[in-house]
Design an enzyme around this catalytic site. Sequence first.
Site, PDB file in Angstrom:
ATOM      1  CG  HIS A   1       0.027   5.896  -0.912  1.00  7.39           C
ATOM      2  ND1 HIS A   1      -0.803   6.305  -1.192  1.00  7.39           N
ATOM      3  CD2 HIS A   1      -0.605   5.489   0.217  1.00  7.39           C
ATOM      4  CE1 HIS A   1      -1.386   5.990  -0.301  1.00  7.39           C
ATOM      5  NE2 HIS A   1      -1.791   5.874   0.761  1.00  7.39           N
TER       6      HIS A   1
ATOM      7  CG  HIS B   1      -1.562   1.292   1.297  1.00  5.50           C
ATOM      8  ND1 HIS B   1      -2.975   1.227   1.165  1.00  5.50           N
ATOM      9  CD2 HIS B   1      -1.364   2.132   1.780  1.00  5.50           C
ATOM     10  CE1 HIS B   1      -3.476   2.420   1.477  1.00  5.50           C
ATOM     11  NE2 HIS B   1      -2.810   3.131   1.583  1.00  5.50           N
ATOM     12  CD  GLU B   2       2.199   3.496   3.843  1.00  5.42           C
ATOM     13  OE1 GLU B   2       2.146   4.261   3.107  1.00  5.42           O
ATOM     14  OE2 GLU B   2       0.746   3.051   4.513  1.00  5.42           O
TER      15      GLU B   2
ATOM     16  CD  GLU C   1      -5.000   6.428   2.165  1.00  2.00           C
ATOM     17  OE1 GLU C   1      -4.775   5.773   2.482  1.00  2.00           O
ATOM     18  OE2 GLU C   1      -4.439   7.173   2.898  1.00  2.00           O
TER      19      GLU C   1
END
Lengths: 185, 493
Positions: B169, B165-166, B250
């Site tokens: 980003h 997830h990071e 997100e």
Amino acid sequence: MIITIVIAVIAAVLALWVAGIFNALVRLRNGVKNAWSQIDVQLKRRHDLIPNLIETAKGYMQHERQTLEGITQARNLAQNARGVGDSAKAESGLGQALAGFFAVAENYPDLKANQNFLALQEELSSTENKIGFARQAYNDAAMQLNNKIEMFPSNVVAGMFQFKAAEFFEIEAPAERDVPKVSFS
Amino acid sequence: MFELIRSNKRRSMALMFFMLALLLALGFAIGGAMVPSISMRTGNVDEILDHGLIFDPAPGLIGMGIAFIIWAVQSLVAYFQGGRILLNVSGAKPIEREDHPQLHNVVEEMCIAAGLSKVPQIYVIDDMAMNAFATGRGPENAAVAVTAGLLGRMNRDQLQGVVAHEISHIMNRDVLFMTMAGIMVGTIIMIAEVFLRGLRLGAGRSSRYGSSRSNKGGGQIILLVLALVLAVLAPILAQMLYFACSRRREYLADAGAAVYTRYPEGLASALEAIGSDSSPLEVAARATAPMYIANPMDVQSRSAFSPFATHPPLEERVRILRTMAGGASYRDYQAAWSKAGGRAQMPASALAAGAVPLRAANPESGAEAPERKRQMRLAGDLLRKVNQYIFLSCLCGLRVKVPPQSAGQTLACPRCKRALQVPVAQAPAAAEGEIPYAVAKEMPPLEIVHRGQWMTFNCSCGARRDLAPGFEASQVQCTQCGREIQIRREPGV
């Protein structure tokens, strides 16, 4: 006079267009090469880790000589394999041998408590994951290149400069090819 | 992949321009409404009476210029120092590969999956709450930070989901965009606040010294009304846009994590675990909240939807990830998202990408309780090491962790009360599980004799050392030559 200028302009535009496609093809081909070298790095790392693993496990697993020898053999086979297709086959054999080994290792609590072994297990399973992810990246890059080579109009330019389609890194083991079933219970 | 980044970029540019226009309009209206009233106090009443009705753009432009400069300075600072500021504020400490090999491996795996050529610097946050964030203005100088609580409680698949997830980003340039948009919103709020407060102050003063409103021209009154409306509405509008954008990103990062890991369940169960954890992250600030994987501040409202939430409700994110059946591509995520009632569309280019098969769970991830305990201890040790704690192995087998302030002192072992000399500058004694396997081969030759449960080490310098059965440290220091001997426990003893 005007006609010559028009022709010259058209020729220049055409040349620029061909150059653009050529550059795109080169970029894709380099992408494929880069993705392959990434797989290669991870495969080498796995080959390097295996002697350490055998060394650590040997003392604990006297009765599993066959399993250990199987891994060593698979490793040597994989190390000597040449070409994408061959090494894909040999590497998946090595992957299976390792999976079998870790399944057997479950029966040896002493081994499982060994710090070296735990570190190696983490390294190997991570390397395994990295190979998987690198393979995915390689196949994506190969597909992009192959599409460009086969599709019009870039196929004309590709034919002119003899770009070759990249080979896919197929998975040979039937077990690995099955779609895994995930249950959310 | 790159199409996705490009479409994101276009969209963010449009949004940034809109917010900048909002900011400049606010600046213009405030400038136009305020600046002449300042010059009025200096006494040029006649001049203003003469020119009041004529619209003069100069004060408005001055206000606009001031607003722009305030924004530009903050943005420049954030652009060049934002990452470092964020890491400093959250008390994150950089760690190396040896400190936590698994975390490092997971980050490397996700970089390969995402095609990120440079592995970001990894940080840990000294906090037992479960959270993580990414920072850095681009993929080249990115950083990933996770809390010790996350490291201690996540299994490998969950950790992979969070890291994916990071990384997602980072790949989507979310950090840079959200920082810049945050600065913009902050500037709008600040200017509006100052204006409204100043107006209240001015109103109080003018009622005392007689009304000055009659001196203002019609154009100015219009500007004043406009400034009032903008000062009230612009912060709300900008914040809603900002939060909507944050939530959208997100979702996108969740989808990216599923694509990278090919295992949405990993992130889903990680988010579930984070949701069940009720401790707020103490080091988080409101401005840094959108960078985290789950809102670190308002732990109670994590499951509720609100137009002013930085993150979508956790339950919904989990549900979407869990309904992704049959594949892990952006298309599968979109299908699950629409089923959950999501109206927004993902960029078309993301949906056009090929199908991505799911993979099976990591066999090690079903860790039992003792494994969990060890993991927690490792996370704790990692923090102590980062904080320069000194690790000592007492003869009784207890591993004593000494804070750096006590270096050079003599302490009593908490178990056997033996006196322990804490060295001043210790070669970092490896904590358990942190000994790289390569080192083991270079250990000095030594003889190990087993007598029942006891072990005797004959160091190569000639000294002998007996170890009690309870001794559980992984290495021991030779009393004569000071050499550190790694203890390798032989099987079957």
